[in-house]
Design a protein around this motif. Structure first.
Motif, PDB file in Angstrom:
ATOM      1  N   ASP A 152     -10.492   6.160  -6.458  1.00  0.00           N
ATOM      2  CA  ASP A 152     -10.602   5.543  -5.085  1.00  0.00           C
ATOM      3  C   ASP A 152      -9.408   4.713  -4.859  1.00  0.00           C
ATOM      4  O   ASP A 152      -8.924   4.578  -3.790  1.00  0.00           O
ATOM      5  CB  ASP A 152     -12.010   4.730  -5.157  1.00  0.00           C
ATOM      6  N   ILE A 153      -9.045   3.936  -5.931  1.00  0.00           N
ATOM      7  CA  ILE A 153      -7.653   3.125  -5.690  1.00  0.00           C
ATOM      8  C   ILE A 153      -6.604   3.933  -4.984  1.00  0.00           C
ATOM      9  O   ILE A 153      -5.746   3.594  -4.430  1.00  0.00           O
ATOM     10  CB  ILE A 153      -7.167   2.150  -6.538  1.00  0.00           C
ATOM     11  N   GLU A 154      -6.518   5.253  -6.098  1.00  0.00           N
ATOM     12  CA  GLU A 154      -5.169   5.895  -5.669  1.00  0.00           C
ATOM     13  C   GLU A 154      -5.419   6.538  -4.096  1.00  0.00           C
ATOM     14  O   GLU A 154      -4.560   6.740  -3.474  1.00  0.00           O
ATOM     15  CB  GLU A 154      -5.297   7.029  -6.668  1.00  0.00           C
ATOM     16  N   PHE A 155      -6.517   6.947  -3.845  1.00  0.00           N
ATOM     17  CA  PHE A 155      -6.797   7.397  -2.498  1.00  0.00           C
ATOM     18  C   PHE A 155      -6.332   6.349  -1.470  1.00  0.00           C
ATOM     19  O   PHE A 155      -5.571   7.014  -0.672  1.00  0.00           O
ATOM     20  CB  PHE A 155      -8.217   7.757  -2.387  1.00  0.00           C
ATOM     21  N   CYS A 161       0.192   3.977   1.941  1.00  0.00           N
ATOM     22  CA  CYS A 161       1.515   4.335   2.056  1.00  0.00           C
ATOM     23  C   CYS A 161       1.882   5.228   3.137  1.00  0.00           C
ATOM     24  O   CYS A 161       2.881   4.982   3.583  1.00  0.00           O
ATOM     25  CB  CYS A 161       1.787   5.162   0.369  1.00  0.00           C
ATOM     26  N   HIS A 162       1.106   6.057   3.274  1.00  0.00           N
ATOM     27  CA  HIS A 162       1.151   7.095   4.637  1.00  0.00           C
ATOM     28  C   HIS A 162       1.356   6.257   5.752  1.00  0.00           C
ATOM     29  O   HIS A 162       2.285   6.421   6.487  1.00  0.00           O
ATOM     30  CB  HIS A 162       0.212   8.242   4.717  1.00  0.00           C
ATOM     31  N   LEU A 164       1.947   2.896   6.104  1.00  0.00           N
ATOM     32  CA  LEU A 164       2.913   1.988   6.103  1.00  0.00           C
ATOM     33  C   LEU A 164       4.169   2.685   6.461  1.00  0.00           C
ATOM     34  O   LEU A 164       4.990   2.229   7.248  1.00  0.00           O
ATOM     35  CB  LEU A 164       2.960   1.550   4.572  1.00  0.00           C
ATOM     36  N   ASP A 165       4.524   4.121   6.059  1.00  0.00           N
ATOM     37  CA  ASP A 165       5.516   4.810   6.409  1.00  0.00           C
ATOM     38  C   ASP A 165       5.510   5.035   7.834  1.00  0.00           C
ATOM     39  O   ASP A 165       6.631   4.904   8.717  1.00  0.00           O
ATOM     40  CB  ASP A 165       5.535   6.342   5.408  1.00  0.00           C
ATOM     41  N   GLU A 166       4.371   5.485   8.474  1.00  0.00           N
ATOM     42  CA  GLU A 166       4.391   5.624   9.735  1.00  0.00           C
ATOM     43  C   GLU A 166       4.747   4.344  10.596  1.00  0.00           C
ATOM     44  O   GLU A 166       5.215   4.346  11.638  1.00  0.00           O
ATOM     45  CB  GLU A 166       2.977   6.126  10.153  1.00  0.00           C
ATOM     46  N   MET A 167       4.057   3.328  10.046  1.00  0.00           N
ATOM     47  CA  MET A 167       4.247   1.925  11.040  1.00  0.00           C
ATOM     48  C   MET A 167       5.734   1.470  10.800  1.00  0.00           C
ATOM     49  O   MET A 167       6.465   1.121  11.785  1.00  0.00           O
ATOM     50  CB  MET A 167       3.415   0.949  10.296  1.00  0.00           C
ATOM     51  N   ILE A 168       6.259   1.830   9.544  1.00  0.00           N
ATOM     52  CA  ILE A 168       7.781   1.440   9.480  1.00  0.00           C
ATOM     53  C   ILE A 168       8.651   2.286  10.544  1.00  0.00           C
ATOM     54  O   ILE A 168       9.538   1.877  11.169  1.00  0.00           O
ATOM     55  CB  ILE A 168       8.406   1.586   8.076  1.00  0.00           C
ATOM     56  N   GLY A 169       8.411   3.690  10.699  1.00  0.00           N
ATOM     57  CA  GLY A 169       9.011   4.499  11.536  1.00  0.00           C
ATOM     58  C   GLY A 169       8.791   4.046  12.919  1.00  0.00           C
ATOM     59  O   GLY A 169       9.651   4.031  13.778  1.00  0.00           O
ATOM     60  N   ASP A 170       7.537   3.655  13.084  1.00  0.00           N
ATOM     61  CA  ASP A 170       7.102   3.226  14.761  1.00  0.00           C
ATOM     62  C   ASP A 170       7.845   1.844  14.983  1.00  0.00           C
ATOM     63  O   ASP A 170       8.473   1.470  16.040  1.00  0.00           O
ATOM     64  CB  ASP A 170       5.715   3.194  14.752  1.00  0.00           C
ATOM     65  N   THR A 171       7.927   0.941  13.931  1.00  0.00           N
ATOM     66  CA  THR A 171       8.627  -0.091  14.236  1.00  0.00           C
ATOM     67  C   THR A 171      10.119   0.154  14.465  1.00  0.00           C
ATOM     68  O   THR A 171      10.755  -0.587  15.384  1.00  0.00           O
ATOM     69  CB  THR A 171       8.336  -1.001  13.049  1.00  0.00           C
ATOM     70  N   GLN A 251       2.264  -4.511   9.533  1.00  0.00           N
ATOM     71  CA  GLN A 251       2.912  -4.154   8.232  1.00  0.00           C
ATOM     72  C   GLN A 251       2.678  -5.000   7.203  1.00  0.00           C
ATOM     73  O   GLN A 251       2.622  -4.412   5.854  1.00  0.00           O
ATOM     74  CB  GLN A 251       4.619  -3.938   8.689  1.00  0.00           C
ATOM     75  N   HIS A 252       2.860  -6.190   7.488  1.00  0.00           N
ATOM     76  CA  HIS A 252       2.613  -7.299   6.192  1.00  0.00           C
ATOM     77  C   HIS A 252       1.288  -7.295   5.546  1.00  0.00           C
ATOM     78  O   HIS A 252       1.292  -7.144   4.423  1.00  0.00           O
ATOM     79  CB  HIS A 252       2.825  -8.558   6.876  1.00  0.00           C
ATOM     80  N   GLU A 253       0.238  -7.079   6.343  1.00  0.00           N
ATOM     81  CA  GLU A 253      -1.021  -6.630   5.823  1.00  0.00           C
ATOM     82  C   GLU A 253      -1.188  -5.473   5.012  1.00  0.00           C
ATOM     83  O   GLU A 253      -1.677  -5.530   4.088  1.00  0.00           O
ATOM     84  CB  GLU A 253      -2.261  -6.698   7.039  1.00  0.00           C
ATOM     85  N   LEU A 254      -0.674  -4.395   5.440  1.00  0.00           N
ATOM     86  CA  LEU A 254      -0.334  -3.330   4.678  1.00  0.00           C
ATOM     87  C   LEU A 254       0.262  -3.477   3.525  1.00  0.00           C
ATOM     88  O   LEU A 254      -0.182  -2.884   2.391  1.00  0.00           O
ATOM     89  CB  LEU A 254       0.187  -2.147   5.601  1.00  0.00           C
ATOM     90  N   GLU A 255       1.355  -3.773   3.619  1.00  0.00           N
ATOM     91  CA  GLU A 255       2.185  -4.188   2.270  1.00  0.00           C
ATOM     92  C   GLU A 255       1.513  -5.050   1.546  1.00  0.00           C
ATOM     93  O   GLU A 255       1.448  -4.854  -0.077  1.00  0.00           O
ATOM     94  CB  GLU A 255       3.310  -4.768   2.544  1.00  0.00           C
TER      95      GLU A 255
END
Length: 490
Positions: A152-155, A161-162, A164-171, A251-255
């Motif tokens: 569950d944690i890995e899921f 991670c996905h 976060l990558d999308e958010m970094i790209g949009d930011t 993004q901070h919350e995701l990280e």
């Protein structure tokens, strides 16, 4: 004395002593089991051996009388029969029946004790096996639950991670768009300054050319268009900055959630791989009573899901804002270019009108100068004609004056006299007519001179206006930024 270990190695604290005044006990084993001290469970922090004898305390064995001889223990020393080693009389303490009964009683007690011991051993063995299987099953279930928890944690970690990558790209995309908008906003300063300088330069027009013409109207419209574009750009720039703050918060919350997931995954994965033979395992007294949890699986999953949903909503808002900014840049660039072209067309028309007026003024000025020259020649001719009438007038007046000196009847109003008088009147009238014509010519000359001055001034005004519009204003307007610069790409 408490002794932990194998019952075969048990040693008594004191050696067994044989009483001197009483018979020994019929069964010491039965008495020892009856008088044993009950065992106490060891705490979890102690190491427990497999053999069940370690759970019991060894007791000192004191010989006692048989059950049927218990009454003798209550006899005082004064009532007891003296021990006579060399007795001569027959003295019987017990009967044979008592002896047989005592033996039977001891046999039964021994058999009962052995039966109880055997049943205890069987029950203990079965309990040990059951508890072993139960413990093993519980451990397997705990390991399975830990494995499911790790999955569950890995899921959720992969989802974070996905996202976060999308958010970094949009930011990053929104940051680039904000920089484009800032560059486009900075590029509008030059056209605005050019339009305002054109208005200032056109304030230097003189006379009648200081008119609120179509060029001035379009320049004011261009200033309004550029300022309107700047206001919209600044408004969207503020929105972009606010959205970037929201994106960075999400993004901070995701990280932070991802970092917590990584720590939890490392801990749970370590727990999942722990075995009974693993290093680092030990007792932690009272840890099962400590409840430091702050969430349940539902709230735990909902927390991460809410973080992902928040990030997705912020990304959607960011994408919409980027589309709006892109459309704004295109619209504002088209508006400014359209108004720029309108102003240039107005300038071209006004320059053509001014140049045509200047050309016509130059033509009229040339004609006026020519007419001034002609009228000046005419005035000179009139003055010469007036001067030319002086001698004939003198002659006629001289003749009349001389004829006034004729004597007596000779003063005759003859034809000659009448003609001389008419000649004087005619010459005087001619002179008067020429002088009036001279005054008219001089007045006409003054009018022509004034017209010449007006034309020359108007020509200077038109030349000044033409210089301002054609040289200064149109010269500055050649530096209007391109469309690529107005949309922020350069």
């Amino acid at each position: 004395m408490e002794l932990v270990g194998s019952p075969l190695m048990t040693m008594h604290a004191h050696p067994r002593s044989t009483p001197t005044k009483f018979l020994p006990a019929i069964s010491t084993m039965a008495s020892s089991y009856k008088n044993r001290i009950p065992h106490y469970p060891l705490p979890h922090s102690f190491s427990l051996p497999w053999m069940p004898s370690a759970y019991y305390k060894a007791a000192a064995i004191n010989p006692t009388l048989a059950p049927f001889a218990k009454g003798s223990q209550e006899l005082t020393a004064s009532k007891m029969l003296p021990f006579v080693p060399n007795r001569t009389t027959l003295f019987t303490r017990y009967t044979p029946d008592d002896w047989y009964k005592s033996n039977l009683t001891n046999y039964k007690e021994s058999e009962t004790s052995r039966h109880n011991a055997e049943r205890l051993r069987v029950d203990t063995t079965r309990m040990i096996q059951d508890k072993y299987q139960q413990t093993k099953k519980t451990q397997v279930e705990s390991t399975k639950n830990l494995g499911e928890r790790v999955n569950d944690i890995e899921f959720w970690k992969s989802e974070l991670c996905h996202e976060l990558d999308e958010m970094i790209g949009d930011t990053n995309a929104l940051t680039d768009m904000r920089k484009r908008l800032e560059r486009a906003l900075a590029e509008t300063e030059a056209p605005l300054q050019v339009a305002q300088e054109c208005l200032l330069h056109r304030e230097k027009r003189m006379g009648i050319d200081l008119v609120h013409d179509d060029v001035e109207k379009q320049l004011f419209a261009e200033v309004d268009v550029i300022k309107s574009c700047q206001e919209r750009m600044q408004r969207y720039l503020d929105q972009a900055k606010t959205q970037l703050v929201s994106n960075r918060a999400a993004q901070h919350e995701l990280e932070r959630d991802l970092a917590n997931k990584q720590v939890a995954l490392r801990i749970d994965d370590k727990c999942h791989h722990l075995r009974n033979t693993s290093d680092g395992i030990g007792y932690y007294r009272g840890v099962e009573r400590v409840d430091a949890t702050i969430s349940v699986p539902e709230s735990w999953a909902k927390f991460t899901d809410n973080n992902i949903l928040l990030s997705q909503s912020e990304r959607a808002a960011s994408a919409k804002l980027r589309d709006n900014i892109e459309n704004l840049l295109v619209v504002t660039a088209n508006e400014m270019w359209r108004q720029f072209n309108v102003v240039n067309v107005a300038f071209t028309n006004r320059i053509a009108e001014t140049a045509d007026a200047k050309s016509k003024i130059q033509t009229h000025l040339a004609k006026t100068l020519q007419e001034i020259f002609q009228i000046e020649m005419n005035i000179e001719a009139i003055r010469k004609a007036i001067r030319d009438k002086g001698p004939p007038l003198k002659v006629a007046q001289t003749r009349l004056d001389e004829r006034t000196r004729r004597p007596n009847m000779e003063l005759c109003r003859d034809t000659a006299q009448l003609r001389l008088v008419n000649e004087v009147y005619e010459i005087d009238e001619t002179i008067q007519s020429l002088q009036q014509r001279l005054r008219d010519a001089e007045d006409t000359l003054q009018t022509l001179v004034r017209a010449k001055s007006v034309l020359e001034h108007d020509l200077a005004v038109k030349a000044n206006s033409l210089f301002i519009d054609q040289e200064k204003c149109m010269g500055m307007r050649k530096t209007f930024p391109s469309t690529a610069r107005l949309v922020g790409y350069v």
